[in-house]
Design a protein around this motif. Structure first.
Motif, PDB file in Angstrom:
ATOM      1  N   SER A 104       0.778  -0.607  -0.315  1.00 25.65           N
ATOM      2  CA  SER A 104      -0.261   0.270  -0.014  1.00 25.65           C
ATOM      3  C   SER A 104       0.718   1.085   0.139  1.00 25.65           C
ATOM      4  O   SER A 104       3.047   0.960   0.198  1.00 25.65           O
ATOM      5  CB  SER A 104      -0.533  -0.082   1.116  1.00 25.65           C
ATOM      6  OG  SER A 104      -0.229   0.342   2.334  1.00 25.65           O
ATOM      7  N   LYS A 150      -9.766   2.718   0.223  1.00 28.17           N
ATOM      8  CA  LYS A 150      -9.203   1.501   1.198  1.00 28.17           C
ATOM      9  C   LYS A 150      -7.786   2.402   1.157  1.00 28.17           C
ATOM     10  O   LYS A 150      -6.923   2.245   2.336  1.00 28.17           O
ATOM     11  CB  LYS A 150      -8.151   0.726   0.163  1.00 28.17           C
ATOM     12  CG  LYS A 150      -9.175  -0.310  -0.845  1.00 28.17           C
ATOM     13  CD  LYS A 150      -9.973  -1.154   0.581  1.00 28.17           C
ATOM     14  CE  LYS A 150     -10.375  -2.398   0.418  1.00 28.17           C
ATOM     15  NZ  LYS A 150     -10.963  -2.951   1.521  1.00 28.17           N
ATOM     16  N   ALA A 194      -6.883   3.233   5.462  1.00 30.18           N
ATOM     17  CA  ALA A 194      -5.134   2.691   6.090  1.00 30.18           C
ATOM     18  C   ALA A 194      -4.795   4.140   6.558  1.00 30.18           C
ATOM     19  O   ALA A 194      -4.486   3.682   7.833  1.00 30.18           O
ATOM     20  CB  ALA A 194      -4.460   2.277   4.852  1.00 30.18           C
ATOM     21  N   LEU A 245      -0.825   0.122  10.752  1.00 36.30           N
ATOM     22  CA  LEU A 245       0.338  -0.650   9.725  1.00 36.30           C
ATOM     23  C   LEU A 245       1.249  -1.811  10.211  1.00 36.30           C
ATOM     24  O   LEU A 245       2.130  -2.184  11.504  1.00 36.30           O
ATOM     25  CB  LEU A 245       1.435   0.958   9.362  1.00 36.30           C
ATOM     26  CG  LEU A 245       1.195   2.028   8.499  1.00 36.30           C
ATOM     27  CD1 LEU A 245       2.330   2.930   7.895  1.00 36.30           C
ATOM     28  CD2 LEU A 245       0.068   1.291   7.537  1.00 36.30           C
TER      29      LEU A 245
END
Length: 614
Positions: free
Chosen positions: A485, A506, A510, A518
Motif C-alpha cells: 500500500s 482503501k 488505512a 500499519l
C-alpha cells in the motif's frame, strides 16, 4: 536443445525417444548417487518436451491483448512443484479480478512482442534451460539473443568504454571502464566476468561514477524507459482517475503545494505519482508531465487539436506493457475498479521516438546553462530558463540545446540537483555532444571546480542503483509491487484527497488507522561502515535477534561508505514508528554471518532534500 522454429509437433502429453548417447552419462551419475537404483532399475524413464521462458519464470495472468483471457504456462520443468500454487493464484485472480500475491516477476505482461519471435525463443531457450540449476550470481548476464534493442546513443556509450547489460532487451551501459575497454553487446564474454557475491572487479570504476554525480555532474542514458503520450478531451480526467496525485489541474482550487514548489498540474509541470488498484495496492510508480496545449516536443506526433490537453507518462522499462494495458483498458471502460466508464482519450507508445538523458549533480545547472548559451550565442541571458526561480523542482520547460528542441524536466532519481532531457531519438547524439562540449568549455575556463577530473562524465546503471538507494528511492518491481500500500511503501505524500482516484477508499481506510494500523513499513537499511560486504537481494534482517524482514534491493553506498538497501519490516506487536527504527539491535544475515546495521524511515542521504532544491 530447442525445437527447430516452426517444426515442433503437437506433444501436449507425448513422449520422445531418448537420446541415450547424450543422456546415459548423466543418468549413470544420478543413479550412482543412490546405488540401490543400479540394482532395482527404473520402471519408467520419461523423455518429453518442456517449455522454457526467456527469463526462467512462468507466464501467468491475464493477457494484455484480451480481457478475461488467463494464461498459466512456461513452468520451466518445475510444473509439478509449482502447479498447486499457480492454480490457486490463477483461481483467485479469475474470481476476484486481482491477484493476491506479488506477480511482477511472473506476469504475462512483462513480455513484449519481440520475445515471441522464433529466432529469439530458439536462441534463449537453450541458455534458459542451462541456467535453471546453476548458481544465480547477482551480476550474471544473459549471453544469447543480445543486441535486440539499442539506444540512439549506443555508439557514444561504446566509445566511452561502456560495459553493456541487457535491460528489457536494450543494451544499456552498466558501468564504464576508465581505459575505454568495456564489453560489447554482441559478445558480452569478450571481457569475462569472474562471477562472485563479493565486490566486483569494476568496483572502483563504479565508485568513481557514483562520486562524479555527488560531487560534479554525470549523464545517464535512460532511453530504455517506457514513455506514453496520452491525448484527448478526457485525457486529464483519465489520468486523474488513475493517479494518486493531481496531474492535470482539473477541479483545482489552489496553485501551490505545501512545499511551495508547484502543484504538478500546471502546463509545464512533472508530477511523481502512483497508480493503485481498487484494493489500494500499487500497480505503477511513474511520472506524468502536462505538456503545453497545442504544442509537442519535437519527436512526438502532432497534437490532436490545438486546445487538446496532452500528457507524457514515463514508467520503468519492466512495467511497459503493464502500464500501457492499464491505460488502454481504462480508456475502454475496462478498468479493474469495475466503473465501466470509458474516456475520450488516446494512448500512443512513444518509447522509441524519444531519447531520455538524465543530467544530474551539483554542477548540472552550469553545464545545461552553457549548453543553452552556446545555442543562442554568448550575449544571451537565457540561462534564467533553468535557474531555480524560472524552473523550480518538478517544473518542465521546452529548451533549445544545439539544433534540438528538448523537453527539460527538473526532477531527480539520485538525490541531487538534476534535469531529465527528452529529445527526438535522431537528435540524441547531437544533444549528448553539445552537453560534453559545454562541460569541456567550462573545464577549460576553470569553472565548476578545479582538479584533473572531468566536469561531466557518462554514468552507468550500477551507479544509478547505488545513488537512488542511498536516497531511499523506490523501484517498482523490486521494492514495490501490487501487494504493497502507499502508506506501507512510505509514499502516502503522493495522495491528493481533494480528488477521486482508484483505490482512494482503501487508502483513506488505512490512513484513518494511523501508524499503529500499519503492519509493515518499507525502510532503509545500511550496514556498519568500513569493509562491509555487499547487499544484493533477499538478505534476512534481524531486530533484537528476531527476523523482521528481508532486503528487497541492495547496493553499495559509496557516499555513505557502506552497503545500503530497502527492507519491508514486519514485527507483530510493535508500532512501526521512528522510535522503533531508531532503537534495538539491527543486523543483516549475509552468507550465514550477521553484520551490524542501522534502519531508518528517513533518507540516510540528504534527509531534508537540500541538495535537490539547490
Amino acid at each position: 536443445a530447442a525445437w527447430e522454429p516452426g517444426k515442433a509437433p503437437n506433444l501436449s502429453f507425448g513422449e520422445l525417444d531418448p537420446d541415450w548417447d547424450r543422456l546415459a552419462p548423466y543418468l549413470e551419475k544420478a543413479m550412482g548417487r543412490v546405488p540401490a537404483t543400479l540394482e532395482i532399475g527404473a520402471k519408467k524413464f520419461f523423455c518429453g518436451p518442456e517449455s522454457f521462458t526467456p527469463d526462467n519464470s512462468p507466464v501467468i495472468g491475464e493477457a494484455p491483448e484480451l480481457k478475461n483471457y488467463f494464461v498459466a504456462a512456461g513452468m520451466n520443468s518445475i510444473g509439478i512443484l509449482t502447479g498447486g500454487g499457480v492454480g490457486r493464484l490463477v483461481a483467485q485472480w479469475i474470481t476476484t479480478g486481482l491477484p493476491d500475491m506479488d506477480v511482477t516477476g511472473v506476469n504475462v505482461d512483462r513480455f513484449q512482442p519481440f520475445h515471441a519471435t522464433q529466432r529469439f525463443r530458439a536462441a534463449r531457450a537453450g541458455e534458459a534451460l542451462g541456467d535453471t540449476y546453476k548458481c544465480h550470481y547477482p551480476y550474471k548476464q544473459k549471453g544469447s539473443a543480445r543486441g535486440v534493442k539499442r539506444s540512439p546513443l549506443h555508439s557514444r556509450l561504446e566509445e566511452a568504454g561502456a560495459s553493456f547489460r541487457d535491460v528489457s532487451a536494450f543494451e544499456c551501459a552498466d558501468w564504464f571502464s576508465p581505459s575505454g575497454a568495456g564489453s560489447g553487446p554482441a559478445d558480452p564474454s569478450r571481457r569475462p566476468e569472474p562471477h562472485s557475491w563479493e565486490r566486483p572487479h569494476w568496483f572502483g570504476a563504479w565508485a568513481a561514477e557514483h562520486r562524479a554525480i555527488r560531487e560534479r555532474c554525470g549523464v545517464i542514458d535512460m532511453s530504455f524507459m517506457s514513455k506514453f503520450l496520452v491525448q484527448g478531451n478526457e485525457a486529464g480526467a483519465l489520468l486523474e482517475r488513475l493517479s494518486t496525485a493531481r496531474v492535470s489541474g482539473e477541479g483545482l482550487t489552489r496553485g501551490r503545494t505545501r512545499d511551495g514548489q508547484g502543484c504538478g498540474c500546471e502546463e509545464g509541470a512533472i508530477t511523481y505519482t502512483q497508480w493503485l488498484n481498487r484494493e489500494g495496492g500499487i500497480e505503477a510508480d511513474l511520472t506524468v508531465t502536462k505538456l503545453p496545449a497545442g504544442r509537442m516536443p519535437h519527436g512526438l506526433p502532432a497534437p490532436l487539436a490545438t486546445d487538446s490537453p496532452a500528457f507524457l507518462v514515463v514508467a520503468t522499462d519492466t512495467a511497459h506493457r503493464h502500464v500501457e494495458t492499464r491505460l488502454r483498458r481504462y480508456v475502454r471502460g475496462q478498468g479493474d475498479d469495475r466503473s465501466a466508464k470509458p474516456f475520450k482519450a488516446t494512448v500512443t507508445d512513444v518509447s522509441g521516438a524519444l531519447a531520455q538523458l538524465t543530467l544530474q549533480g551539483p554542477q548540472s545547472r552550469l553545464v545545461l546553462e552553457r549548453a543553452i548559451a552556446s545555442t543562442a550565442g554568448p550575449a544571451s541571458r537565457i540561462e534564467s530558463k533553468v535557474s531555480d526561480a524560472a524552473l523550480p523542482f518538478r517544473g518542465a520547460v521546452e529548451l533549445e540545446v544545439g539544433f534540438a528542441s528538448v523537453l527539460c524536466a527538473r526532477i531527480t532519481y539520485v538525490g541531487e540537483l538534476g534535469f531529465e532531457l527528452y529529445c527526438a531519438a535522431e537528435q540524441a547524439v547531437h544533444v549528448w555532444d553539445v552537453l560534453f562540449e559545454a562541460a569541456a568549455e567550462l573545464k577549460a575556463e576553470g569553472v565548476g571546480g578545479g582538479g584533473s577530473d572531468d566536469l561531466l562524465v557518462p554514468v552507468g546503471l550500477k551507479a544509478l542503483g547505488s545513488l537512488r538507494l542511498e536516497k531511499g528511492y523506490r523501484d517498482y518491481g523490486h521494492d514495490l509491487d501490487a501487494t504493497d500500500s502507499l502508506l506501507e511503501a512510505g509514499l502516502g505524500f503522493t495522495a491528493d484527497l481533494s480528488k477521486d482516484f482508484v483505490g482512494k477508499a482503501k487508502f483513506e481506510e488505512a490512513k484513518a488507522g494511523g501508524v499503529k494500523g500499519l503492519k509493515r513499513r518499507l525502510a532503509q537499511v545500511m550496514l556498519a561502515s568500513g569493509e562491509s560486504p555487499m547487499l544484493h537481494h533477499a538478505e534476512v534482517v534481524y531486530r533484537d535477534g528476531r527476523v523482521v524482514g528481508d532486503v528487497r534491493s541492495g547496493s553499495f553506498g559509496h557516499t555513505l561508505g557502506a552497503a545500503v538497501g530497502l527492507v519491508m519490516v514486519q514485527d507483530e506487536g510493535h508500532t512501526l514508528n521512528h522510535v522503533y527504527f531508531s532503537q534495538g539491535i539491527w543486523e543483516v544475515d549475509i552468507a550465514g554471518k550477521r553484520y551490524p546495521a542501522t534502519c531508518s524511515l528517513k533518507p540516510l542521504y540528504d534527509p531534508k532534500n537540500e541538495r535537490i532544491k539547490a
